[in-house]
Motif scaffolding. Sequence first.
Motif, PDB file in Angstrom:
ATOM      1  N   ILE A  18      -1.280  12.088   2.076  1.00  0.00           N
ATOM      2  CA  ILE A  18      -1.867  10.758   1.885  1.00  0.00           C
ATOM      3  C   ILE A  18      -0.783   9.689   1.904  1.00  0.00           C
ATOM      4  CG2 ILE A  18      -3.084   9.289   0.228  1.00  0.00           C
ATOM      5  CD1 ILE A  18      -4.602  11.829  -0.657  1.00  0.00           C
ATOM      6  N   LYS A  19       0.346   9.985   1.258  1.00  0.00           N
ATOM      7  CA  LYS A  19       1.445   9.017   1.223  1.00  0.00           C
ATOM      8  C   LYS A  19       2.002   8.764   2.617  1.00  0.00           C
ATOM      9  CE  LYS A  19       5.691  10.145  -0.134  1.00  0.00           C
ATOM     10  NZ  LYS A  19       6.802   9.593   0.606  1.00  0.00           N
ATOM     11  N   LYS A  38       0.396   9.150   5.468  1.00  0.00           N
ATOM     12  CA  LYS A  38      -0.622   8.433   6.241  1.00  0.00           C
ATOM     13  C   LYS A  38      -0.608   6.955   5.902  1.00  0.00           C
ATOM     14  CE  LYS A  38      -3.559  11.063   8.612  1.00  0.00           C
ATOM     15  NZ  LYS A  38      -3.701  10.992  10.045  1.00  0.00           N
ATOM     16  N   ALA A  39      -0.398   6.617   4.627  1.00  0.00           N
ATOM     17  CA  ALA A  39      -0.350   5.210   4.215  1.00  0.00           C
ATOM     18  C   ALA A  39       0.886   4.517   4.776  1.00  0.00           C
ATOM     19  CB  ALA A  39      -0.369   5.111   2.698  1.00  0.00           C
ATOM     20  N   ILE A  67      -1.140  17.665  -0.643  1.00  0.00           N
ATOM     21  CA  ILE A  67      -2.227  16.745  -0.281  1.00  0.00           C
ATOM     22  C   ILE A  67      -1.822  15.305  -0.558  1.00  0.00           C
ATOM     23  CG2 ILE A  67      -4.562  16.020  -0.945  1.00  0.00           C
ATOM     24  CD1 ILE A  67      -5.201  19.035  -1.258  1.00  0.00           C
ATOM     25  N   PHE A  68      -1.230  15.044  -1.710  1.00  0.00           N
ATOM     26  CA  PHE A  68      -0.807  13.683  -2.011  1.00  0.00           C
ATOM     27  C   PHE A  68       0.355  13.249  -1.131  1.00  0.00           C
ATOM     28  CE2 PHE A  68      -3.470  14.107  -5.695  1.00  0.00           C
ATOM     29  CZ  PHE A  68      -3.916  12.813  -5.890  1.00  0.00           C
ATOM     30  N   TRP A  69       1.194  14.177  -0.704  1.00  0.00           N
ATOM     31  CA  TRP A  69       2.265  13.837   0.224  1.00  0.00           C
ATOM     32  C   TRP A  69       1.684  13.428   1.575  1.00  0.00           C
ATOM     33  CZ3 TRP A  69       3.928  16.337   4.758  1.00  0.00           C
ATOM     34  CH2 TRP A  69       5.106  15.837   5.293  1.00  0.00           C
ATOM     35  N   LYS A 126       0.834  -1.207   0.000  1.00  0.00           N
ATOM     36  CA  LYS A 126       0.000   0.000   0.000  1.00  0.00           C
ATOM     37  C   LYS A 126       0.865   1.252   0.000  1.00  0.00           C
ATOM     38  CE  LYS A 126      -3.829   2.100   2.498  1.00  0.00           C
ATOM     39  NZ  LYS A 126      -4.667   2.032   3.698  1.00  0.00           N
ATOM     40  N   ASN A 127       1.945   1.231   0.787  1.00  0.00           N
ATOM     41  CA  ASN A 127       2.854   2.371   0.842  1.00  0.00           C
ATOM     42  C   ASN A 127       3.537   2.593  -0.498  1.00  0.00           C
ATOM     43  OD1 ASN A 127       4.394   4.481   1.818  1.00  0.00           O
ATOM     44  ND2 ASN A 127       5.987   3.122   2.567  1.00  0.00           N
ATOM     45  N   TRP A 152       1.104   4.270  -3.000  1.00  0.00           N
ATOM     46  CA  TRP A 152       0.916   5.706  -2.803  1.00  0.00           C
ATOM     47  C   TRP A 152       2.178   6.492  -3.135  1.00  0.00           C
ATOM     48  CZ3 TRP A 152      -3.268   8.222  -3.068  1.00  0.00           C
ATOM     49  CH2 TRP A 152      -4.471   7.637  -2.688  1.00  0.00           C
ATOM     50  N   PHE A 174       2.154   9.420  -5.784  1.00  0.00           N
ATOM     51  CA  PHE A 174       2.693  10.730  -5.402  1.00  0.00           C
ATOM     52  C   PHE A 174       3.680  11.241  -6.438  1.00  0.00           C
ATOM     53  CE2 PHE A 174       6.330  12.904  -3.433  1.00  0.00           C
ATOM     54  CZ  PHE A 174       5.709  14.076  -3.036  1.00  0.00           C
TER      55      PHE A 174
END
Length: 66
Positions: A60-61, A63-64, A56-58, A5-6, A9, A13
Amino acid sequence: MKNNKNSTWTIVFWIVTIICILQYLFIALPRLTETPNVTGAYYFGSLLPNSVIIFIFWLIKTKAKK
């Protein structure tokens, strides 16, 4: 599973980051250079939307990753 999952993302990213950079270089920057009397505030302002998207995508990354 968590590592997969990481990595997904992370790839997303970097794709988003590259698209934002290309959009700035080939769409925003040429329009700014054609406009007369452009100051540094316009250059900074044109960077803000792309930097918000990348941020924002950073988030999310990261958090994953947890």
